[in-house]
Design a protein around this motif. Structure first.
Motif, PDB file in Angstrom:
ATOM      1  N   LEU A 173      55.325 -11.022  83.537  1.00  0.00           N
ATOM      2  CA  LEU A 173      54.192 -11.933  83.558  1.00  0.00           C
ATOM      3  C   LEU A 173      53.168 -11.466  84.588  1.00  0.00           C
ATOM      4  CD1 LEU A 173      52.924 -14.688  82.724  1.00  0.00           C
ATOM      5  CD2 LEU A 173      54.238 -15.700  84.604  1.00  0.00           C
ATOM      6  N   VAL A 174      51.904 -11.475  84.194  1.00  0.00           N
ATOM      7  CA  VAL A 174      50.802 -11.166  85.107  1.00  0.00           C
ATOM      8  C   VAL A 174      50.023 -12.462  85.300  1.00  0.00           C
ATOM      9  CG1 VAL A 174      48.737  -9.776  85.486  1.00  0.00           C
ATOM     10  CG2 VAL A 174      50.716  -8.776  84.291  1.00  0.00           C
ATOM     11  N   VAL A 175      49.956 -12.932  86.543  1.00  0.00           N
ATOM     12  CA  VAL A 175      49.317 -14.214  86.829  1.00  0.00           C
ATOM     13  C   VAL A 175      47.902 -14.016  87.343  1.00  0.00           C
ATOM     14  CG1 VAL A 175      51.486 -15.409  87.279  1.00  0.00           C
ATOM     15  CG2 VAL A 175      50.281 -14.330  89.168  1.00  0.00           C
ATOM     16  N   ALA A 176      47.004 -14.839  86.847  1.00  0.00           N
ATOM     17  CA  ALA A 176      45.631 -14.827  87.332  1.00  0.00           C
ATOM     18  C   ALA A 176      45.566 -15.566  88.661  1.00  0.00           C
ATOM     19  CB  ALA A 176      44.716 -15.499  86.315  1.00  0.00           C
ATOM     20  N   LEU A 177      44.745 -15.087  89.553  1.00  0.00           N
ATOM     21  CA  LEU A 177      44.578 -15.731  90.839  1.00  0.00           C
ATOM     22  C   LEU A 177      43.597 -16.893  90.728  1.00  0.00           C
ATOM     23  CD1 LEU A 177      45.637 -12.831  91.635  1.00  0.00           C
ATOM     24  CD2 LEU A 177      44.432 -13.195  93.777  1.00  0.00           C
ATOM     25  N   THR A 178      43.883 -17.931  91.483  1.00  0.00           N
ATOM     26  CA  THR A 178      42.913 -19.011  91.606  1.00  0.00           C
ATOM     27  C   THR A 178      41.800 -18.535  92.536  1.00  0.00           C
ATOM     28  OG1 THR A 178      43.972 -19.977  93.555  1.00  0.00           O
ATOM     29  CG2 THR A 178      44.750 -20.734  91.372  1.00  0.00           C
ATOM     30  N   GLU A 179      40.740 -19.294  92.587  1.00  0.00           N
ATOM     31  CA  GLU A 179      39.638 -18.950  93.481  1.00  0.00           C
ATOM     32  C   GLU A 179      40.105 -18.936  94.938  1.00  0.00           C
ATOM     33  OE1 GLU A 179      35.388 -20.946  94.529  1.00  0.00           O
ATOM     34  OE2 GLU A 179      35.889 -20.785  92.387  1.00  0.00           O
TER      35      GLU A 179
END
Length: 161
Positions: free
Chosen positions: A60-66
């Motif tokens: 899984l590749v997770v997107a970063l929050t701001e």
């Protein structure tokens, strides 16, 4: 929700080079993940012919929050983008950061983030019954033979009876 286990490129590379990403995925089925920056670092190794392309296809590749991205930008530039982003996600999501880079591990500890690395993962595989001790030691030696700069040559200090 299970706390994430953020894998940086050193850990991805070590397990990929010996063909055993399955061990990491077995330990942390739905928690093991990485960031786009780390994925890009790994893909650069693939493009250079240094690591196998398909080893981490299921990771899984997770997107970063701001907020995570902003925090990653405050970390020292001597850390790679993958290390900075994995550390940021581990901090904000109260996860575990898996890295073998001493500077990254020290930064994580200063932030109160739990850390592990290749050796710790192998030890946990033995403790969980996924590997016999002699096989884990053999895998560590194999990693060392392909370039892992391990702080130890066997797992006995962590697996003493």
């Amino acid at each position: 929700m299970t706390a994430p286990v953020l894998l940086d490129n050193t850990v991805l590379t070590n397990f990929a080079l010996i063909g055993r990403p399955d061990l990491v995925l077995r330990l942390w089925r739905s928690a093991a993940c990485t960031t786009p920056a780390t994925q890009a670092e790994y893909q650069a190794g693939v493009a250079a012919g240094l690591v196998p392309a398909a080893a981490w296809a299921d990771l899984l590749v997770v997107a970063l929050t701001e907020a995570e991205a902003g925090f990653a930008d405050t970390l020292p530039p001597r850390l790679g983008a993958g290390e900075r982003t994995c550390l940021a996600v581990a901090l904000y999501r109260q996860g575990l950061f898996a890295s073998d880079d001493q500077d990254a591990r020290n930064a994580a500890r200063r932030c109160g983030v739990r850390v592990t690395g290749t050796v710790g993962i192998l030890v946990l595989c033995v403790r969980q019954g996924y590997l016999p001790r002699d096989e884990a030691d053999a895998l560590l030696r194999e990693m060392i033979a392909v370039g892992y700069r391990s702080p130890v040559t066997d797992l006995s200090p962590w697996l003493a009876p």
